[in-house]
Scaffold this motif. Structure first.
Motif, PDB file in Angstrom:
ATOM      1  N   SER A   1       0.854  -1.189   0.000  1.00 23.23           N
ATOM      2  CA  SER A   1       0.000   0.000   0.000  1.00 23.23           C
ATOM      3  C   SER A   1       0.890   1.239   0.000  1.00 23.23           C
ATOM      4  O   SER A   1       2.101   1.142   0.156  1.00 23.23           O
ATOM      5  N   GLY A   2       0.261   2.394  -0.154  1.00 29.15           N
ATOM      6  CA  GLY A   2       1.043   3.630  -0.219  1.00 29.15           C
ATOM      7  C   GLY A   2       1.480   3.923  -1.643  1.00 29.15           C
ATOM      8  O   GLY A   2       1.147   3.190  -2.571  1.00 29.15           O
ATOM      9  N   GLU A   3       2.232   5.002  -1.786  1.00 26.10           N
ATOM     10  CA  GLU A   3       2.605   5.455  -3.122  1.00 26.10           C
ATOM     11  C   GLU A   3       3.954   6.171  -3.014  1.00 26.10           C
ATOM     12  O   GLU A   3       4.355   6.621  -1.931  1.00 26.10           O
ATOM     13  N   ALA A   4       4.650   6.263  -4.116  1.00 25.76           N
ATOM     14  CA  ALA A   4       5.868   7.063  -4.133  1.00 25.76           C
ATOM     15  C   ALA A   4       6.058   7.650  -5.522  1.00 25.76           C
ATOM     16  O   ALA A   4       5.588   7.087  -6.514  1.00 25.76           O
ATOM     17  N   TYR A   5       6.709   8.805  -5.563  1.00 28.21           N
ATOM     18  CA  TYR A   5       7.019   9.453  -6.829  1.00 28.21           C
ATOM     19  C   TYR A   5       8.526   9.554  -6.965  1.00 28.21           C
ATOM     20  O   TYR A   5       9.198  10.047  -6.062  1.00 28.21           O
ATOM     21  N   VAL A   6       9.033   9.070  -8.086  1.00 29.70           N
ATOM     22  CA  VAL A   6      10.471   9.101  -8.333  1.00 29.70           C
ATOM     23  C   VAL A   6      10.685   9.937  -9.587  1.00 29.70           C
ATOM     24  O   VAL A   6      10.144   9.614 -10.645  1.00 29.70           O
ATOM     25  N   GLY A   7      11.418  11.027  -9.441  1.00 25.11           N
ATOM     26  CA  GLY A   7      11.597  11.949 -10.560  1.00 25.11           C
ATOM     27  C   GLY A   7      10.258  12.501 -11.034  1.00 25.11           C
ATOM     28  O   GLY A   7      10.080  12.803 -12.207  1.00 25.11           O
ATOM     29  N   GLY A   8       9.286  12.582 -10.107  1.00 30.70           N
ATOM     30  CA  GLY A   8       7.972  13.111 -10.441  1.00 30.70           C
ATOM     31  C   GLY A   8       7.004  12.073 -11.015  1.00 30.70           C
ATOM     32  O   GLY A   8       5.859  12.389 -11.305  1.00 30.70           O
ATOM     33  N   HIS A   9       7.490  10.806 -11.164  1.00 25.10           N
ATOM     34  CA  HIS A   9       6.619   9.779 -11.749  1.00 25.10           C
ATOM     35  C   HIS A   9       6.175   8.769 -10.702  1.00 25.10           C
ATOM     36  O   HIS A   9       6.965   8.373  -9.836  1.00 25.10           O
ATOM     37  N   SER A  10       4.930   8.340 -10.828  1.00 28.89           N
ATOM     38  CA  SER A  10       4.393   7.370  -9.878  1.00 28.89           C
ATOM     39  C   SER A  10       5.033   6.002 -10.087  1.00 28.89           C
ATOM     40  O   SER A  10       5.107   5.512 -11.213  1.00 28.89           O
ATOM     41  N   ILE A  11       5.467   5.364  -8.999  1.00 31.39           N
ATOM     42  CA  ILE A  11       6.091   4.041  -9.135  1.00 31.39           C
ATOM     43  C   ILE A  11       5.052   2.966  -9.435  1.00 31.39           C
ATOM     44  O   ILE A  11       5.390   1.844  -9.771  1.00 31.39           O
TER      45      ILE A  11
END
Ligand SMILES: Nc1ncnc2c1ncn2[C@@H]1O[C@H](COP(=O)(O)OP(=O)(O)O)[C@@H](O)[C@H]1O
Ligand SMILES: [Mg+2]
Lengths: 251, 328
Positions: free
Chosen positions: B58-68
């Motif tokens: 669960s949860g979310e992360a953005y890497v370089g502005g993009h959703s993983i």
């Protein structure tokens, strides 16, 4: 563009590894030669040539090509398991190329290995009295190519679900022996009892062997076009299953 | 400055085990960010989620502005990853491994050779580029993999325990390479480690992670300040008597280990005299500002095991180790 270069990258790697491990090639050719020389001569000495429509050694030669391809192409799939064990697979999976391309790159690598073995066996065949015309030479390559793609795909599919080489060998063995023994590589299909014929006729490798035998020594049960259609369908289905399995593959 | 990475309640469960538990933080563009924690803390799992290799529960992360989760392709294009375990192909040479990587990342065919040359010289492997990787030492292999991570010029680079198993000298070289990368090329670097010293030497900010949870996140200097004082170590000839010491208000913490006593002291420069008076006869005394080791102890209640030799070392070796650290 980057997908194409990714496919090339994976092929490049398999090819380099193949050329570095020549002992692998040599050892993969010893077994078929033993079958031809020992089994072919031994069983041939008690067999009435008429039963197989000629010399027994010649009769099994196309079957032995299929056998070599079967074993080396299926067990090519074990390398994906090794790639998981070292973190090389992670390096590939984290790259910006699709799983489909990864699968195709691997298939091309395995197919190249297999085709090199086929060519070597074809050259060796001339020492056992096999004669090729340009047409039969090309047609043999086409049949072998399609069969190899199908079998490499099976190997890669198994490899994508396995986490240990031992597990791979176990499952691979379960798959490979029926494919080989029920293919008519070692016996003619004409006089089989019905129950055995049923199994043989649902085995796609049967049609590859039949096609190869028809092309190389002119003995066949089905029409060459029928054989070709079946193994094309077989290779296509295996590619679809393999692609799907690679998409689902976990580390 | 923009955020290179943002994690929002990122969680990963393996069956019953919660490897990463609702972590949230932001990593700024261009910083060297450290994830510090013992083995099994969840560092690799966290990086793997950022790199789209592991799907979060669960949860979310953005890497370089993009959703993983929704833009995996875009994420993978913007990152480089140096894995914890060896991931280069043994049967290929160093250069061939780099060539393979460049193809996988779709580096322009016309640039491939010059880019390979430049990363090879950055990590000092030009001489060994034709040697098969199976004949590389552990340090050379690590450097090759660092070079590989840089080859496609990612904006964000993940280094999972980059100096694990390297000798101290190679380790310090590695730190220099990493720092140079950050300062010269502006690459955002996320490094995991269970070496205190590494986190402190290398990172602009450190998150201490234990059992999948971020215990604290701050600059090394602030973390040290938060320990609440300096560390004073006293060595007695016999069994230490701490009754008097415990009465002193400026001593925040007293720990006894054999014949040594470890005190956390507020403003030790001023109070050392009083401490010695209360302690009576001591064989040796050492006063220093807190290290990351003390920081870890402070936030997690346990010591991080750096390596076998240190964990088993006696009291004297520990003091010598403290001394070595205090010179920095
Ligand atoms: N694929 C997996 N399946 C089950 N458990 C896993 C898996 N990967 C990691 N773990 C567990 O998750 C925890 C965190 O692991 P990891 O992220 O590798 O820690 P670290 O990198 O900090 O040493 C450990 O307890 C580990 O055993
Ligand atoms: Mg780890």
């Amino acid at each position: 563009m980057s997908e194409a270069s990714g496919i090339y990258a994976l092929w490049y790697r398999e090819f380099k590894v193949f050329t570095r491990e020549r002992s692998r090639v040599v050892s993969s050719l010893i077994t078929p030669l033993m079958w031809l020389v020992i089994f072919g001569t031994g069983l041939g000495s008690i067999l009435n040539g008429a039963a197989v429509g000629g010399d027994y050694q010649t009769f099994i030669y196309p079957g032995i090509i299929a056998m070599t391809v079967l074993f080396s192409s299926l067990f090519f799939g074990v390398y994906i398991v090794w790639d998981k064990k070292i973190d090389f697979l992670k390096e590939v999976l984290v790259a910006p190329i699709s799983r489909t391309s990864i699968f195709f790159g691997k298939v091309l690598g395995g197919t190249t290995d297999g085709m090199i073995q086929v060519v070597i066996l074809m050259v060796l065949g001339t020492f056992f009295g096999i004669h090729y015309t340009i047409l039969s030479f090309m047609a043999t390559l086409v049949f072998a190519f399609i069969l190899i793609i199908g079998i490499v795909s099976i190997g890669l599919t198994i490899g994508s679900y396995m986490s240990s080489p031992e597990g791979f060998s176990l499952i691979g063995g379960f798959v490979i022996f029926p494919l080989f023994f029920l293919s008519g590589a070692l016996f003619p299909l004409k006089s089989l009892p019905a129950w055995l014929y049923t199994f043989v006729s649902i085995n796609p490798v049967t049609y590859a062997v039949d096609g190869l035998r028809g092309i190389i020594i002119g003995i066949h049960q089905f029409s060459i076009m029928y054989d070709l259609s079946i193994i094309l369908l077989f290779a296509f289905i295996m590619i679809v299953i393999g692609t799907y399995s690679f998409k689902r593959m976990k580390l | 400055m923009a955020d290179a990475i943002e994690a929002k309640e990122l969680t990963k469960k393996f069956g019953n085990l919660t490897a990463v538990n609702k972590i949230s933080f932001k990593i700024r563009e261009g910083e060297i960010f450290g994830l510090l924690g013992p083995n099994g803390a969840g560092k690799t799992t966290t990086l793997s989620m950022f790199a789209t290799l592991v799907h979060p529960t669960s949860g979310e992360a953005y890497v370089g502005g993009h959703s993983i989760i929704h833009e995996q392709g875009a994420v993978r294009k913007s990152i480089g990853f140096v894995f914890q375990d060896p991931s280069s192909d043994d049967t290929l040479s160093g250069r061939e491994n780099l060539y393979l990587h460049a193809l996988l990342y779709g580096v322009n065919l016309t640039d491939i050779n010059s880019k390979i040359d430049s990363v090879l010289s950055l990590v000092d492997l030009k001489d060994k580029q034709r040697v098969l990787v199976k004949n590389y030492s552990g340090g050379m292999r690590r450097r090759l993999e660092l070079a590989r991570g840089l080859l496609h010029e990612p904006k964000i680079l993940f280094l999972d325990e980059p100096t694990l198993g390297l000798d101290p000298q190679t380790r310090e070289h590695m730190w220099e390479y990493i720092k140079e990368l950050s300062s010269k090329k502006g690459v955002t670097i996320i490094v995991t480690t269970h070496y205190m010293e590494e986190a402190e030497q290398l990172c602009d900010r450190i998150a201490i992670i234990d059992h999948g949870e971020i215990k604290v996140l701050d600059t090394p200097a602030n973390l040290r300040r938060n320990v609440g004082g300096d560390i004073v170590t006293l060595r007695f000839s016999g069994k230490p008597n701490v009754a008097k010491l415990k009465k002193l208000k400026f001593i925040r913490k007293t720990e006894i280990k054999g014949s040594t006593v470890r005190l956390t002291v507020y403003n030790s420069a001023v109070h050392l005299q009083d401490i010695l008076k209360a302690a009576g006869k001591v064989e040796a005394v050492e006063s220093r500002s807190p290290t990351m080791n003390d920081v870890f102890l402070h936030y997690t209640g346990k010591e991080i095991r750096e390596s076998g030799d240190e964990a088993e070392g006696g009291a004297m070796e520990r003091i010598m180790h403290y001394r070595a650290n205090s010179h920095r």
